[in-house]
Design a protein around this motif. Sequence first.
Motif, PDB file in Angstrom:
ATOM      1  N   THR A   1      18.602   5.679 -21.539  1.00  0.00           N
ATOM      2  CA  THR A   1      19.388   6.702 -21.123  1.00  0.00           C
ATOM      3  C   THR A   1      18.747   7.988 -20.473  1.00  0.00           C
ATOM      4  N   ARG A   2      17.425   8.121 -20.530  1.00  0.00           N
ATOM      5  CA  ARG A   2      16.861   9.336 -20.149  1.00  0.00           C
ATOM      6  C   ARG A   2      15.599   8.942 -19.370  1.00  0.00           C
ATOM      7  N   LEU A   3      15.399   9.455 -18.323  1.00  0.00           N
ATOM      8  CA  LEU A   3      14.452   9.053 -17.142  1.00  0.00           C
ATOM      9  C   LEU A   3      13.251  10.265 -17.700  1.00  0.00           C
ATOM     10  N   ILE A   4      11.950   9.674 -17.504  1.00  0.00           N
ATOM     11  CA  ILE A   4      10.745  10.202 -17.938  1.00  0.00           C
ATOM     12  C   ILE A   4      10.253  11.265 -16.495  1.00  0.00           C
ATOM     13  N   GLN A   5      10.558  10.432 -15.429  1.00  0.00           N
ATOM     14  CA  GLN A   5      10.242  11.153 -14.016  1.00  0.00           C
ATOM     15  C   GLN A   5      11.613  10.381 -13.106  1.00  0.00           C
ATOM     16  N   LYS A   6      12.295  11.768 -12.633  1.00  0.00           N
ATOM     17  CA  LYS A   6      13.400  11.524 -11.771  1.00  0.00           C
ATOM     18  C   LYS A   6      12.739  10.960 -10.529  1.00  0.00           C
ATOM     19  N   LYS A   7      13.602  10.803  -9.653  1.00  0.00           N
ATOM     20  CA  LYS A   7      13.250  10.225  -8.130  1.00  0.00           C
ATOM     21  C   LYS A   7      12.495  10.963  -7.593  1.00  0.00           C
ATOM     22  N   ALA A   8      11.198  10.439  -7.033  1.00  0.00           N
ATOM     23  CA  ALA A   8      10.018  10.885  -6.097  1.00  0.00           C
ATOM     24  C   ALA A   8      10.247  10.079  -4.939  1.00  0.00           C
ATOM     25  N   ALA A   9      10.055  10.787  -3.651  1.00  0.00           N
ATOM     26  CA  ALA A   9      10.272  10.048  -2.265  1.00  0.00           C
ATOM     27  C   ALA A   9       8.984  10.470  -1.785  1.00  0.00           C
ATOM     28  N   GLU A  10       8.638   9.102  -0.909  1.00  0.00           N
ATOM     29  CA  GLU A  10       7.572   9.679   0.008  1.00  0.00           C
ATOM     30  C   GLU A  10       7.490   8.499   0.879  1.00  0.00           C
ATOM     31  N   ASN A  11       7.483   8.505   2.426  1.00  0.00           N
ATOM     32  CA  ASN A  11       7.059   7.475   3.227  1.00  0.00           C
ATOM     33  C   ASN A  11       8.078   6.389   3.010  1.00  0.00           C
ATOM     34  N   GLY A  12       9.272   6.422   2.860  1.00  0.00           N
ATOM     35  CA  GLY A  12       9.953   5.483   2.715  1.00  0.00           C
ATOM     36  C   GLY A  12      10.259   4.809   1.352  1.00  0.00           C
ATOM     37  N   VAL A  13       9.747   5.290   0.460  1.00  0.00           N
ATOM     38  CA  VAL A  13       9.638   4.831  -0.994  1.00  0.00           C
ATOM     39  C   VAL A  13      10.292   5.739  -1.985  1.00  0.00           C
ATOM     40  N   THR A  14      10.967   5.249  -2.868  1.00  0.00           N
ATOM     41  CA  THR A  14      11.363   6.110  -3.889  1.00  0.00           C
ATOM     42  C   THR A  14      11.014   5.501  -5.299  1.00  0.00           C
ATOM     43  N   VAL A  15      10.545   6.398  -6.220  1.00  0.00           N
ATOM     44  CA  VAL A  15      10.112   5.917  -7.602  1.00  0.00           C
ATOM     45  C   VAL A  15      10.671   6.765  -8.703  1.00  0.00           C
ATOM     46  N   ALA A  16      11.100   6.161  -9.577  1.00  0.00           N
ATOM     47  CA  ALA A  16      11.553   6.747 -10.911  1.00  0.00           C
ATOM     48  C   ALA A  16      10.901   6.056 -12.063  1.00  0.00           C
ATOM     49  N   ILE A  17      10.710   6.877 -13.322  1.00  0.00           N
ATOM     50  CA  ILE A  17       9.957   6.126 -14.398  1.00  0.00           C
ATOM     51  C   ILE A  17      10.913   6.259 -15.816  1.00  0.00           C
ATOM     52  N   ALA A  18      11.097   5.210 -16.485  1.00  0.00           N
ATOM     53  CA  ALA A  18      11.533   5.264 -17.759  1.00  0.00           C
ATOM     54  C   ALA A  18      10.377   4.585 -18.760  1.00  0.00           C
ATOM     55  N   LEU A  19      10.807   4.879 -19.877  1.00  0.00           N
ATOM     56  CA  LEU A  19       9.725   4.280 -20.948  1.00  0.00           C
ATOM     57  C   LEU A  19      10.610   3.304 -21.848  1.00  0.00           C
TER      58      LEU A  19
ATOM     59  N   GLU B   1       0.825  -1.198  -0.003  1.00  0.00           N
ATOM     60  CA  GLU B   1      -0.070   0.117  -0.010  1.00  0.00           C
ATOM     61  C   GLU B   1       0.724   1.280  -0.033  1.00  0.00           C
ATOM     62  N   GLN B   2       2.015   1.187   0.762  1.00  0.00           N
ATOM     63  CA  GLN B   2       2.754   2.390   0.598  1.00  0.00           C
ATOM     64  C   GLN B   2       3.475   2.509  -0.761  1.00  0.00           C
ATOM     65  N   ILE B   3       3.769   1.408  -1.382  1.00  0.00           N
ATOM     66  CA  ILE B   3       4.494   1.648  -2.702  1.00  0.00           C
ATOM     67  C   ILE B   3       3.704   1.893  -3.548  1.00  0.00           C
ATOM     68  N   GLU B   4       2.244   1.502  -3.457  1.00  0.00           N
ATOM     69  CA  GLU B   4       1.161   2.071  -4.430  1.00  0.00           C
ATOM     70  C   GLU B   4       0.819   3.448  -4.442  1.00  0.00           C
ATOM     71  N   ALA B   5       0.742   3.772  -3.214  1.00  0.00           N
ATOM     72  CA  ALA B   5       0.301   5.369  -2.784  1.00  0.00           C
ATOM     73  C   ALA B   5       1.164   6.321  -3.694  1.00  0.00           C
ATOM     74  N   LEU B   6       2.700   6.245  -3.840  1.00  0.00           N
ATOM     75  CA  LEU B   6       3.560   6.917  -4.369  1.00  0.00           C
ATOM     76  C   LEU B   6       3.426   6.671  -5.763  1.00  0.00           C
TER      77      LEU B   6
END
Length: 347
Positions: free
Chosen positions: A322-340, A232-237
């Motif tokens: 080699t290019r990120l669509i979304q750089k690191k986002a952090a919240e509640n102990g979770v970090t997420v980045a996105i590439a395509l 749930e924590q991962i899903e939220a971010l």
Amino acid sequence: MKLAVIAFTRSGCRFAEKIREAVIAKENECEIWGKGKEACAWGIPALEESLREWTGRQFAAKDALLFIGATGIAVRAIAPFVKSKASDPAVLCMDEQGRFVISLLSGHLGGANELTKGIASICGAVPVITTATDIDGRFSVDSFARREHLYLDNLKLAKEISAEVLENRTVGLYSDFELSGQIPFELALGKQKEIGISISLDDSYDPFPKTLHLVPGIVVLGIGCKKGTTKEQIEALVKKVMAQNQFSMHSIGKIASIDLKQEEQGLLDFCEAYHGEFLTYSREDLEKVSCEEGFSESSFVKGITGVGNVCERSALKASGQTRLIQKKAAENGVTVAIALEKYIVRF
């Protein structure tokens, strides 16, 4: 593909073995059974449970079922388990002499029509396919979606599009991606239509009054998290970041992290919930990844994992970009980045 085959006679068992060898040669999975006490003498495992029990198990676990015997047997066997064309496996029936292979269920989304042609070719049989678009050689949006690995969001609307096609009316086509090959004549690119298809990561955008959304699963999520982080924590971010980028959750194809997290239950649960392929990489592999914009490094993360950024590096590693669509986002102990992943629509 995972295929289950059940045969009811000696001749049928011979075809089952021939099919199994051909399917496995193409790096797919195939299990075969014979119904009756003589099956072992015919060289294949004998079914030890009822046909209903066997069918129920295979319906839930396999991509396709093939009954080598009477069509009536197959229909009665699958009847209690048929639910929806969105989830039912492909079901085929072949006579014991190998003369005809019939596509019974999930011809398009389940791939039964395509598989029918393949098995008929293996056995020298005649493929029997009764779906209207296939008979007329017309564009089938659900077959196209399956072939291109696209999530199809509205089966009722897909049926309406098929009806338009069969009535010789064109439907609209919108795509955020490069198109390759000859666009079917039933589709009108860039024209105003009452009903049409949108190929996009954004399933909230409606270029037509009636829009069928086809979503490619090309989003690669790089995820880092503390030990014991819940699904749930991962899903939220993830939901927050995906919404900010106007990406459908159905576009998630891969989820990547460092190998220290390969048994992290929250991550495993998240991957299962969203059908994402879970990939993990060693510290050494992640250190070799390069990014056009550079990484958001953390000395704290490096002290724990040996690499200064997990989510961004793993997203790029899994996507091959080699290019990120979304750089690191952090919240509640979770970090997420996105590439395509690179994607081209192929007709």
